[in-house]
Design a protein around this motif. Sequence first.
Motif, PDB file in Angstrom:
ATOM      1  N   GLU A  95       0.842  -1.206   0.000  1.00  0.00           N
ATOM      2  CA  GLU A  95       0.000   0.000   0.000  1.00  0.00           C
ATOM      3  C   GLU A  95       0.877   1.256   0.000  1.00  0.00           C
ATOM      4  O   GLU A  95       0.619   2.202  -0.756  1.00  0.00           O
ATOM      5  N   ILE A  96       1.893   1.255   0.825  1.00  0.00           N
ATOM      6  CA  ILE A  96       2.786   2.418   0.910  1.00  0.00           C
ATOM      7  C   ILE A  96       3.535   2.604  -0.401  1.00  0.00           C
ATOM      8  O   ILE A  96       3.670   3.732  -0.893  1.00  0.00           O
ATOM      9  N   MET A  97       3.993   1.519  -0.991  1.00  0.00           N
ATOM     10  CA  MET A  97       4.684   1.615  -2.282  1.00  0.00           C
ATOM     11  C   MET A  97       3.767   2.215  -3.345  1.00  0.00           C
ATOM     12  O   MET A  97       4.197   3.038  -4.153  1.00  0.00           O
ATOM     13  N   GLU A  98       2.510   1.805  -3.346  1.00  0.00           N
ATOM     14  CA  GLU A  98       1.542   2.319  -4.310  1.00  0.00           C
ATOM     15  C   GLU A  98       1.304   3.816  -4.091  1.00  0.00           C
ATOM     16  O   GLU A  98       1.244   4.594  -5.046  1.00  0.00           O
ATOM     17  N   ILE A  99       1.167   4.225  -2.840  1.00  0.00           N
ATOM     18  CA  ILE A  99       0.985   5.650  -2.514  1.00  0.00           C
ATOM     19  C   ILE A  99       2.188   6.452  -3.012  1.00  0.00           C
ATOM     20  O   ILE A  99       2.027   7.503  -3.639  1.00  0.00           O
ATOM     21  N   LYS A 100       3.385   5.951  -2.750  1.00  0.00           N
ATOM     22  CA  LYS A 100       4.593   6.660  -3.174  1.00  0.00           C
ATOM     23  C   LYS A 100       4.701   6.722  -4.696  1.00  0.00           C
ATOM     24  O   LYS A 100       5.135   7.720  -5.248  1.00  0.00           O
ATOM     25  N   LYS A 101       4.269   5.659  -5.350  1.00  0.00           N
ATOM     26  CA  LYS A 101       4.315   5.616  -6.817  1.00  0.00           C
ATOM     27  C   LYS A 101       3.343   6.619  -7.433  1.00  0.00           C
ATOM     28  O   LYS A 101       3.617   7.199  -8.482  1.00  0.00           O
ATOM     29  N   ASN A 102       2.208   6.827  -6.774  1.00  0.00           N
ATOM     30  CA  ASN A 102       1.158   7.677  -7.322  1.00  0.00           C
ATOM     31  C   ASN A 102       1.273   9.152  -6.939  1.00  0.00           C
ATOM     32  O   ASN A 102       0.392   9.934  -7.298  1.00  0.00           O
ATOM     33  N   HIS A 103       2.312   9.515  -6.222  1.00  0.00           N
ATOM     34  CA  HIS A 103       2.497  10.912  -5.819  1.00  0.00           C
ATOM     35  C   HIS A 103       3.929  11.352  -6.092  1.00  0.00           C
ATOM     36  O   HIS A 103       4.865  10.572  -5.934  1.00  0.00           O
ATOM     37  N   SER A 104       4.059  12.593  -6.488  1.00  0.00           N
ATOM     38  CA  SER A 104       5.394  13.147  -6.718  1.00  0.00           C
ATOM     39  C   SER A 104       6.093  13.372  -5.381  1.00  0.00           C
ATOM     40  O   SER A 104       5.454  13.415  -4.324  1.00  0.00           O
ATOM     41  N   ASP A 105       7.399  13.560  -5.419  1.00  0.00           N
ATOM     42  CA  ASP A 105       8.150  13.869  -4.198  1.00  0.00           C
ATOM     43  C   ASP A 105       7.643  15.156  -3.560  1.00  0.00           C
ATOM     44  O   ASP A 105       7.564  15.258  -2.341  1.00  0.00           O
ATOM     45  N   VAL A 106       7.284  16.116  -4.386  1.00  0.00           N
ATOM     46  CA  VAL A 106       6.756  17.381  -3.852  1.00  0.00           C
ATOM     47  C   VAL A 106       5.480  17.106  -3.064  1.00  0.00           C
ATOM     48  O   VAL A 106       5.311  17.606  -1.947  1.00  0.00           O
ATOM     49  N   GLU A 107       4.579  16.317  -3.633  1.00  0.00           N
ATOM     50  CA  GLU A 107       3.341  15.979  -2.916  1.00  0.00           C
ATOM     51  C   GLU A 107       3.640  15.216  -1.626  1.00  0.00           C
ATOM     52  O   GLU A 107       3.073  15.515  -0.568  1.00  0.00           O
ATOM     53  N   LEU A 108       4.524  14.246  -1.718  1.00  0.00           N
ATOM     54  CA  LEU A 108       4.847  13.420  -0.556  1.00  0.00           C
ATOM     55  C   LEU A 108       5.436  14.242   0.586  1.00  0.00           C
ATOM     56  O   LEU A 108       5.188  13.959   1.749  1.00  0.00           O
ATOM     57  N   TYR A 109       6.218  15.261   0.230  1.00  0.00           N
ATOM     58  CA  TYR A 109       6.929  16.017   1.254  1.00  0.00           C
ATOM     59  C   TYR A 109       6.293  17.359   1.603  1.00  0.00           C
ATOM     60  O   TYR A 109       6.860  18.127   2.367  1.00  0.00           O
ATOM     61  N   THR A 110       5.108  17.623   1.063  1.00  0.00           N
ATOM     62  CA  THR A 110       4.395  18.847   1.451  1.00  0.00           C
ATOM     63  C   THR A 110       3.008  18.543   2.011  1.00  0.00           C
ATOM     64  O   THR A 110       2.375  19.423   2.567  1.00  0.00           O
ATOM     65  N   ASN A 111       2.560  17.320   1.893  1.00  0.00           N
ATOM     66  CA  ASN A 111       1.250  16.919   2.393  1.00  0.00           C
ATOM     67  C   ASN A 111       1.454  16.193   3.725  1.00  0.00           C
ATOM     68  O   ASN A 111       2.126  15.154   3.785  1.00  0.00           O
TER      69      ASN A 111
END
Length: 184
Positions: A95-111
């Motif tokens: 699940e975490i891998m899928e979330i990371k795959k579906n979001h950019s680094d910017v999204e991951l590190y600002t949300n």
Amino acid sequence: MQDYYNDNYLYNLIASTILAVGMTNELKQDESGINMTYNFISNCVGFDAERLVEAWQEIEAAIPFEQYVRALTMHELGHAIDREALQKSLDRTLEIMEIKKNHSDVELYTNEHLLGIILEEHEMNIVFEETAWQNAKQLNEAVQMIDEVTFELIKNQSLATYKNLYKEDLSIYSLVKEKSLQSV
């Protein structure tokens, strides 16, 4: 890579360590860029010969190469001992891998929510790493291959990698959370 620490030498060193501690895991050489790995799905220990030598050379303490490789081998076998827990984490890991795959680094590190998931992944990894090192310590105590001080140096250096990445992301999370509270 130094000629002495060639692929065959490393394979034999790792295989002899696996046998010495009484385990039977398959051993495979790869070129993953990661010094050693444990694949809990195939129950296989992997090693990247070139990276293994490079990682050893990066250590600031004077640790004999053979002891470094034996300690890391026991650590990977420590994951094998904890295989059931690793298997139980598979669904959440995917699940975490899928979330990371579906979001950019910017999204991951600002949300805040997404960054919380990254922290969760770090926390899971740290628990698995600490457990593997505890298991490795028990293996080493049984066979007495590595002196306690050297073993602890290698363990602490290895764990620091995971803990430092967690601390970096935790700092970012704190900033994102603070910014979120200020905008309310």
